[in-house]
Design a protein around this motif. Structure first.
Motif, mmCIF file in Angstrom:
data_model
loop_
_atom_site.group_PDB
_atom_site.id
_atom_site.type_symbol
_atom_site.label_atom_id
_atom_site.label_comp_id
_atom_site.label_asym_id
_atom_site.label_seq_id
_atom_site.Cartn_x
_atom_site.Cartn_y
_atom_site.Cartn_z
ATOM 1 N N VAL A 87 1.024 -1.176 0.026
ATOM 2 C CA VAL A 87 0.014 -0.121 0.070
ATOM 3 C C VAL A 87 0.870 1.239 0.084
ATOM 4 O O VAL A 87 1.820 1.241 0.772
ATOM 5 C CB VAL A 87 -0.768 -0.135 1.391
ATOM 6 C CG1 VAL A 87 -2.007 1.128 1.101
ATOM 7 C CG2 VAL A 87 -1.674 -1.570 1.269
ATOM 8 N N THR A 88 0.503 2.260 -0.888
ATOM 9 C CA THR A 88 1.426 3.329 -0.906
ATOM 10 C C THR A 88 0.410 4.846 -0.830
ATOM 11 O O THR A 88 0.283 5.417 0.289
ATOM 12 C CB THR A 88 2.223 3.575 -2.306
ATOM 13 O OG1 THR A 88 1.314 3.204 -3.331
ATOM 14 C CG2 THR A 88 3.263 2.519 -2.307
ATOM 15 N N GLY A 89 -0.556 4.968 -1.799
ATOM 16 C CA GLY A 89 -1.479 6.087 -1.501
ATOM 17 C C GLY A 89 -2.524 5.596 -1.067
ATOM 18 O O GLY A 89 -3.095 4.446 -0.979
ATOM 19 N N VAL A 90 -3.345 6.704 -0.286
ATOM 20 C CA VAL A 90 -4.865 6.440 0.272
ATOM 21 C C VAL A 90 -5.591 7.809 0.370
ATOM 22 O O VAL A 90 -5.070 8.787 0.289
ATOM 23 C CB VAL A 90 -4.721 6.131 1.681
ATOM 24 C CG1 VAL A 90 -4.029 6.929 2.416
ATOM 25 C CG2 VAL A 90 -6.018 5.716 2.272
ATOM 26 N N ALA A 91 -6.680 7.745 -0.328
ATOM 27 C CA ALA A 91 -7.908 8.609 -0.347
ATOM 28 C C ALA A 91 -9.133 8.293 -0.101
ATOM 29 O O ALA A 91 -9.455 7.238 -0.202
ATOM 30 C CB ALA A 91 -7.652 9.492 -1.701
ATOM 31 N N MET A 92 -10.293 9.397 0.361
ATOM 32 C CA MET A 92 -11.395 9.077 0.604
ATOM 33 C C MET A 92 -12.089 9.999 -0.062
ATOM 34 O O MET A 92 -11.988 11.263 -0.142
ATOM 35 C CB MET A 92 -11.641 9.223 2.015
ATOM 36 C CG MET A 92 -13.062 8.771 2.557
ATOM 37 S SD MET A 92 -13.340 8.880 4.219
ATOM 38 C CE MET A 92 -12.714 7.379 4.799
ATOM 39 N N THR A 101 -3.785 2.677 -3.245
ATOM 40 C CA THR A 101 -3.030 2.018 -4.525
ATOM 41 C C THR A 101 -2.004 1.160 -3.818
ATOM 42 O O THR A 101 -1.491 1.167 -2.763
ATOM 43 C CB THR A 101 -1.906 3.382 -5.071
ATOM 44 O OG1 THR A 101 -1.328 3.892 -3.953
ATOM 45 C CG2 THR A 101 -3.002 4.474 -5.827
ATOM 46 N N ASN A 102 -1.777 0.157 -4.694
ATOM 47 C CA ASN A 102 -0.840 -1.071 -4.617
ATOM 48 C C ASN A 102 0.139 -0.813 -5.573
ATOM 49 O O ASN A 102 0.210 -0.752 -6.720
ATOM 50 C CB ASN A 102 -1.603 -2.340 -4.850
ATOM 51 C CG ASN A 102 -2.042 -3.162 -3.579
ATOM 52 O OD1 ASN A 102 -1.529 -2.925 -2.647
ATOM 53 N ND2 ASN A 102 -2.773 -4.059 -3.906
ATOM 54 N N TRP A 103 1.386 -0.695 -4.957
ATOM 55 C CA TRP A 103 2.796 -0.430 -5.740
ATOM 56 C C TRP A 103 2.876 -1.775 -6.455
ATOM 57 O O TRP A 103 3.601 -1.640 -7.398
ATOM 58 C CB TRP A 103 3.671 -0.051 -4.768
ATOM 59 C CG TRP A 103 4.774 0.729 -5.393
ATOM 60 C CD1 TRP A 103 4.855 1.826 -6.018
ATOM 61 C CD2 TRP A 103 6.201 0.200 -5.436
ATOM 62 N NE1 TRP A 103 6.047 2.406 -6.684
ATOM 63 C CE2 TRP A 103 6.932 1.352 -6.293
ATOM 64 C CE3 TRP A 103 6.905 -0.802 -5.135
ATOM 65 C CZ2 TRP A 103 8.314 1.169 -6.543
ATOM 66 C CZ3 TRP A 103 8.231 -1.013 -5.429
ATOM 67 C CH2 TRP A 103 8.886 0.068 -5.965
ATOM 68 N N HIS A 104 2.905 -2.738 -5.768
ATOM 69 C CA HIS A 104 3.079 -4.402 -6.316
ATOM 70 C C HIS A 104 1.718 -5.247 -5.845
ATOM 71 O O HIS A 104 1.910 -5.247 -4.650
ATOM 72 C CB HIS A 104 4.342 -4.879 -6.004
ATOM 73 C CG HIS A 104 5.594 -4.084 -6.721
ATOM 74 N ND1 HIS A 104 5.707 -4.302 -8.146
ATOM 75 C CD2 HIS A 104 6.592 -3.634 -6.029
ATOM 76 C CE1 HIS A 104 6.805 -3.733 -8.368
ATOM 77 N NE2 HIS A 104 7.479 -3.262 -7.384
ATOM 78 N N ASP A 136 1.280 5.580 -7.195
ATOM 79 C CA ASP A 136 1.633 6.032 -5.762
ATOM 80 C C ASP A 136 0.816 6.898 -5.306
ATOM 81 O O ASP A 136 -0.439 6.794 -4.506
ATOM 82 C CB ASP A 136 3.088 6.513 -5.589
ATOM 83 C CG ASP A 136 3.691 6.649 -4.129
ATOM 84 O OD1 ASP A 136 3.084 6.996 -3.338
ATOM 85 O OD2 ASP A 136 4.664 6.043 -4.112
ATOM 86 N N GLY A 137 0.871 8.279 -5.404
ATOM 87 C CA GLY A 137 0.115 9.383 -4.926
ATOM 88 C C GLY A 137 -1.296 9.303 -5.650
ATOM 89 O O GLY A 137 -1.564 8.787 -6.770
ATOM 90 N N ILE A 138 -2.383 9.570 -4.922
ATOM 91 C CA ILE A 138 -3.807 9.683 -5.434
ATOM 92 C C ILE A 138 -4.672 10.770 -5.009
ATOM 93 O O ILE A 138 -4.389 11.195 -3.817
ATOM 94 C CB ILE A 138 -4.462 8.275 -5.136
ATOM 95 C CG1 ILE A 138 -5.948 7.926 -5.189
ATOM 96 C CG2 ILE A 138 -4.331 8.245 -3.313
ATOM 97 C CD1 ILE A 138 -6.419 6.533 -4.979
ATOM 98 N N PHE A 327 2.978 5.068 4.188
ATOM 99 C CA PHE A 327 3.330 6.032 3.308
ATOM 100 C C PHE A 327 2.078 6.989 2.918
ATOM 101 O O PHE A 327 2.347 8.262 3.448
ATOM 102 C CB PHE A 327 3.073 5.068 1.845
ATOM 103 C CG PHE A 327 4.395 4.304 1.382
ATOM 104 C CD1 PHE A 327 5.383 4.606 0.595
ATOM 105 C CD2 PHE A 327 4.889 3.353 2.361
ATOM 106 C CE1 PHE A 327 6.591 4.096 0.246
ATOM 107 C CE2 PHE A 327 5.987 2.155 2.098
ATOM 108 C CZ PHE A 327 6.975 2.830 0.914
ATOM 109 N N GLY A 328 0.967 6.684 2.269
ATOM 110 C CA GLY A 328 -0.058 7.721 2.137
ATOM 111 C C GLY A 328 -1.067 7.701 3.522
ATOM 112 O O GLY A 328 -0.954 7.131 4.409
ATOM 113 N N ILE A 329 -1.552 9.082 3.822
ATOM 114 C CA ILE A 329 -2.244 9.339 4.908
ATOM 115 C C ILE A 329 -3.295 10.433 4.395
ATOM 116 O O ILE A 329 -3.321 11.074 3.430
ATOM 117 C CB ILE A 329 -1.417 10.205 6.032
ATOM 118 C CG1 ILE A 329 -2.210 10.321 7.098
ATOM 119 C CG2 ILE A 329 -0.643 11.197 5.583
ATOM 120 C CD1 ILE A 329 -1.267 10.608 8.560
#
Length: 332
Positions: A87-92, A101-104, A136-138, A327-329
């Motif tokens: 897990v890298t990015g996260v958004a709501m 987002t899954n990097w792999h 990554d970023g979202i 990573f993401g928050i």
């Protein structure tokens, strides 16, 4: 020491440290909670918990908005049904659907509002047509369209709000003129102009809402006076001030609305930061910064709006937090 932000390139990549494939997602170790228990989705700190080393998979952790010190998460999305690995990015979105987002492997997972535990995503964006390459970023615009920074291809891909499966992007930004160079964080302003932190470009590039293809940015923040080095996370406050996370050295740089060129930040946050990666701002202007890499304990720093303190207002850190490499928050 090799920070997570530089480990992907300079230190041979996180993948090599994790082994040939990330471990399958573990089952949640927290009690399964419904949408009414713990913190409501609209009043949560949500962390995209990257994989720990020794093949420990990633997950999504929910903390109460007043969480402090060695606080246990009030909820978690984890387990084999979630399909979360790296897990890298996260958004709501405004309906409290949660995006990760899954990097792999290259994919985007969408979870229903209130989802907790070992739950399957309600939608998954994955496949060759998606053109996802180490996403990554979202970020989400007012219509729910989804903007993704793809590190490996140095492209931004945009998807409709209902995208699912092997869905092709409806718009892309990429090419030599764009100035994109290993993009990490993305953010949108109230006019849907897109801001991108370019980690290997040591820059922030800004695109109008209508731009696509090999487009020249409408603005670029870059140069020695900007103090940008390894920028990762990025966020905008309600007044248009731009917050950019520098992973090394560890600082959050703040630029005036409309900043362009080789411009100095108007302010910076340095209190209790170490290898920071992601940033989110709440409606009161508090900054939430995810910190940590493979060599150092992970934590989240919370700083009050306008603060010039040398010490952070509070932190979330300790073994009970279950943080690995955050990573993401995001906060709501």
């Amino acid at each position: 020491m090799c920070a997570a932000a530089t480990a992907l390139a300079a230190c041979g990549g996180l993948q090599s440290a994790l082994g040939p494939n990330p471990a399958p997602a573990r089952a949640s170790s927290l009690p399964l909670r419904d949408a009414k228990s713990g913190c409501p989705d609209a009043h949560c700190i949500i962390v995209g918990n990257g994989p720990g080393f020794y093949n420990s998979p990633g997950d999504l952790l929910f903390f109460a908005e007043d969480a402090n010190k060695n606080a246990r998460p009030v909820g978690e999305i984890a387990g084999p049904k979630t399909q979360l690995t790296f897990v890298t990015g996260v958004a709501m979105d405004v309906q409290n659907e949660l995006y990760a987002t899954n990097w792999h492997p290259d994919s985007i997972m969408v979870y229903a509002a209130g989802a907790r535990g070992n739950v399957a995503p309600v939608r998954t964006i994955a496949g060759s047509a998606t053109k996802l390459r180490e996403p990554d970023g979202i970020a989400l615009d007012a219509s729910g369209n989804l903007y993704i920074a793809n590190q490996k291809s140095s492209r931004i891909t945009v998807y409709t709000a209902d995208a699912n499966g092997n869905a092709a992007p409806v718009r892309e930004i990429g090419g030599k003129k764009t100035g994109l160079h290993y993009p990490w964080g993305v953010a949108l302003d109230s006019d849907s102009n897109l801001y991108v932190a370019n980690r290997l470009g040591n820059s922030v590039t800004v695109y109008a809402s209508s731009q696509k293809g090999n487009a020249t940015p409408m603005r670029t923040i870059a140069g020695s006076d900007t103090k940008l080095t390894n920028p990762t996370g990025i966020a905008l406050d309600s007044s248009g001030y731009l917050y950019v996370v520098n992973s090394e050295p560890s600082v959050v740089l703040i630029y005036a609305p409309g900043a362009s060129g080789d411009v100095s930040p108007v302010r910076s946050l340095t209190a209790y930061l170490y290898s920071p990666l992601g940033i989110a701002l709440d409606s009161a202007g508090r900054a939430y910064v995810s910190n940590g890499d493979a060599d150092d304990p992970p934590f989240v720093t919370i700083e009050e709006a306008g603060s010039k303190r040398k010490l952070a207002v509070r932190t979330i850190e300790g073994t009970k937090t279950m943080l690995q490499i955050p990573f993401g928050i995001t906060v709501r």
